[in-house]
Design a protein around this motif. Structure first.
Motif, PDB file in Angstrom:
ATOM      1  N   ALA A  10       7.836  40.440 -11.617  1.00 21.57           N
ATOM      2  CA  ALA A  10       7.302  39.350 -10.676  1.00 21.57           C
ATOM      3  C   ALA A  10       7.708  39.286  -9.130  1.00 21.57           C
ATOM      4  O   ALA A  10       7.079  38.924  -8.081  1.00 21.57           O
ATOM      5  CB  ALA A  10       7.740  38.110 -11.176  1.00 21.57           C
ATOM      6  N   LEU A  11       8.792  40.240  -9.065  1.00 24.06           N
ATOM      7  CA  LEU A  11       9.462  40.269  -7.644  1.00 24.06           C
ATOM      8  C   LEU A  11       8.444  41.415  -7.037  1.00 24.06           C
ATOM      9  O   LEU A  11       8.105  41.181  -5.571  1.00 24.06           O
ATOM     10  CB  LEU A  11      10.816  40.942  -7.575  1.00 24.06           C
ATOM     11  CG  LEU A  11      11.559  40.766  -6.308  1.00 24.06           C
ATOM     12  CD1 LEU A  11      11.491  39.381  -5.908  1.00 24.06           C
ATOM     13  CD2 LEU A  11      13.223  41.197  -6.568  1.00 24.06           C
ATOM     14  N   ASP A  70      12.630  47.424   0.387  1.00 23.73           N
ATOM     15  CA  ASP A  70      12.827  49.036   0.372  1.00 23.73           C
ATOM     16  C   ASP A  70      13.098  49.633  -0.697  1.00 23.73           C
ATOM     17  O   ASP A  70      12.700  50.820  -1.067  1.00 23.73           O
ATOM     18  CB  ASP A  70      13.848  49.251   1.521  1.00 23.73           C
ATOM     19  CG  ASP A  70      13.471  48.768   2.783  1.00 23.73           C
ATOM     20  OD1 ASP A  70      12.188  48.689   3.160  1.00 23.73           O
ATOM     21  OD2 ASP A  70      14.458  48.556   3.584  1.00 23.73           O
ATOM     22  N   GLY A  71      13.663  48.937  -1.807  1.00 27.80           N
ATOM     23  CA  GLY A  71      14.152  49.816  -3.024  1.00 27.80           C
ATOM     24  C   GLY A  71      12.691  49.750  -3.856  1.00 27.80           C
ATOM     25  O   GLY A  71      12.592  50.741  -4.401  1.00 27.80           O
ATOM     26  N   ILE A  72      12.112  48.666  -3.818  1.00 28.36           N
ATOM     27  CA  ILE A  72      10.805  48.711  -4.631  1.00 28.36           C
ATOM     28  C   ILE A  72       9.608  49.820  -3.850  1.00 28.36           C
ATOM     29  O   ILE A  72       9.042  50.450  -4.701  1.00 28.36           O
ATOM     30  CB  ILE A  72      10.010  47.244  -4.394  1.00 28.36           C
ATOM     31  CG1 ILE A  72      10.843  46.462  -5.292  1.00 28.36           C
ATOM     32  CG2 ILE A  72       8.571  47.316  -5.077  1.00 28.36           C
ATOM     33  CD1 ILE A  72      10.344  44.870  -4.989  1.00 28.36           C
ATOM     34  N   GLY A 124       1.868  41.823  -4.135  1.00 27.20           N
ATOM     35  CA  GLY A 124       0.617  41.595  -4.849  1.00 27.20           C
ATOM     36  C   GLY A 124       0.220  42.334  -5.722  1.00 27.20           C
ATOM     37  O   GLY A 124       0.718  42.486  -6.642  1.00 27.20           O
ATOM     38  N   SER A 125      -0.793  43.091  -5.642  1.00 23.20           N
ATOM     39  CA  SER A 125      -1.467  43.866  -6.723  1.00 23.20           C
ATOM     40  C   SER A 125      -0.796  45.473  -6.660  1.00 23.20           C
ATOM     41  O   SER A 125      -0.136  45.828  -5.371  1.00 23.20           O
ATOM     42  CB  SER A 125      -2.892  44.149  -6.578  1.00 23.20           C
ATOM     43  OG  SER A 125      -3.029  44.567  -5.250  1.00 23.20           O
ATOM     44  N   LYS A 126      -1.199  46.001  -7.552  1.00 26.64           N
ATOM     45  CA  LYS A 126      -0.713  47.568  -7.448  1.00 26.64           C
ATOM     46  C   LYS A 126      -1.415  48.225  -6.417  1.00 26.64           C
ATOM     47  O   LYS A 126      -0.751  49.434  -5.780  1.00 26.64           O
ATOM     48  CB  LYS A 126      -1.149  48.026  -8.906  1.00 26.64           C
ATOM     49  CG  LYS A 126      -0.837  49.605  -9.006  1.00 26.64           C
ATOM     50  CD  LYS A 126      -1.458  50.094 -10.339  1.00 26.64           C
ATOM     51  CE  LYS A 126      -1.778  51.581 -10.232  1.00 26.64           C
ATOM     52  NZ  LYS A 126      -2.236  52.025 -11.730  1.00 26.64           N
ATOM     53  N   ARG A 181      17.078  43.034 -14.176  1.00 24.92           N
ATOM     54  CA  ARG A 181      17.783  41.792 -13.914  1.00 24.92           C
ATOM     55  C   ARG A 181      16.922  40.555 -13.388  1.00 24.92           C
ATOM     56  O   ARG A 181      15.907  40.968 -12.617  1.00 24.92           O
ATOM     57  CB  ARG A 181      19.084  41.831 -13.050  1.00 24.92           C
ATOM     58  CG  ARG A 181      20.020  42.559 -13.303  1.00 24.92           C
ATOM     59  CD  ARG A 181      21.394  42.600 -12.224  1.00 24.92           C
ATOM     60  NE  ARG A 181      21.311  41.446 -11.590  1.00 24.92           N
ATOM     61  CZ  ARG A 181      22.204  41.146 -10.893  1.00 24.92           C
ATOM     62  NH1 ARG A 181      23.029  42.114 -10.650  1.00 24.92           N
ATOM     63  NH2 ARG A 181      22.472  39.903 -10.054  1.00 24.92           N
ATOM     64  N   THR A 182      17.051  39.404 -13.607  1.00 27.19           N
ATOM     65  CA  THR A 182      16.313  38.279 -13.043  1.00 27.19           C
ATOM     66  C   THR A 182      16.986  37.520 -11.896  1.00 27.19           C
ATOM     67  O   THR A 182      18.341  37.835 -12.059  1.00 27.19           O
ATOM     68  CB  THR A 182      15.761  37.382 -14.141  1.00 27.19           C
ATOM     69  OG1 THR A 182      17.133  36.727 -14.850  1.00 27.19           O
ATOM     70  CG2 THR A 182      15.014  38.051 -15.361  1.00 27.19           C
ATOM     71  N   GLY A 183      16.443  36.983 -11.077  1.00 30.52           N
ATOM     72  CA  GLY A 183      16.935  36.109 -10.284  1.00 30.52           C
ATOM     73  C   GLY A 183      17.357  36.965  -9.181  1.00 30.52           C
ATOM     74  O   GLY A 183      17.095  38.256  -9.005  1.00 30.52           O
TER      75      GLY A 183
END
Length: 190
Positions: free
Chosen positions: A47-48, A15-17, A54-56, A3-5
């Motif tokens: 993008a989120l 935390d989910g990321i 930032g980076s990997k 989803r976007t937005g």
């Protein structure tokens, strides 16, 4: 499709990321995990992930709770004259171990690497790409020299901080840097 937005209501997006990143790194290793894969598992736009981390490299550091930023590590190693890089590395390393906020995570990391081939493989790939390869390229050195220097630093960590072998364990940082700096410098000079 992610989803976007902004998600509605209270969000635990960061935390989910991180949870998705841990899963992706565990399943695919550092080399195989991607920002897109992490985002897809977390149900967010890539993008989120970039927005939060930032980076990997930075996602990996956060996901494994690594006590250092690889970009700062590389920058510190490379700043200043090449003939003092060995001493800079030893002092940087000792400083990270001296700080209680970074010492505990380093100890946990060393124990995890020793106990788990999967964790060792992930950390090895990460260190090779995020730190060692960048230093090798900047200083035009073969990777063998960098990995040999890293092995010396890991040996120092094991003997000084894990085994706590005396008199090295209680020697002042300046004395250790004076002793080990030339040893590490050899790998950058020869």
């Amino acid at each position: 499709m992610a989803r976007t937005g902004r998600r509605p209501g209270q969000t635990q997006t960061r935390d989910g990321i991180l949870a998705a990143a841990r899963n992706q790194f565990a399943a695919r290793g550092y080399g195989g995990a991607t920002i897109r894969g992490i985002a897809a598992e977390a149900g967010v736009n890539p993008a989120l992930v970039h927005h939060f981390f930032g980076s990997k490299d930075q996602v990996f550091v956060a996901a494994l709770n690594l006590p250092f930023n690889p970009a700062v590590l590389v920058e510190t190693i490379l700043e200043g004259p090449r003939e003092h890089v060995g001493e800079r590395i030893v002092r940087l390393f000792l400083g990270l171990w001296h700080d209680p906020a970074t010492r505990a995570p380093f100890l946990a990391l060393l124990r995890s690497v020793a106990a788990s081939p999967e964790v060792a493989a992930q950390l090895r790939t990460f260190m090779e790409t995020a730190v060692l390869a960048r230093v090798a390229a900047a200083l035009d050195l073969p990777m063998l020299r960098l990995t040999a220097a890293a092995s010396q630093m890991m040996g120092l960590a094991m003997v000084r901080y894990v085994l706590a072998a005396e008199p090295l364990a209680s020697a002042p940082d300046d004395e250790v840097a004076d002793l080990m700096g030339p040893v590490i410098q050899y790998y950058f000079d020869a």
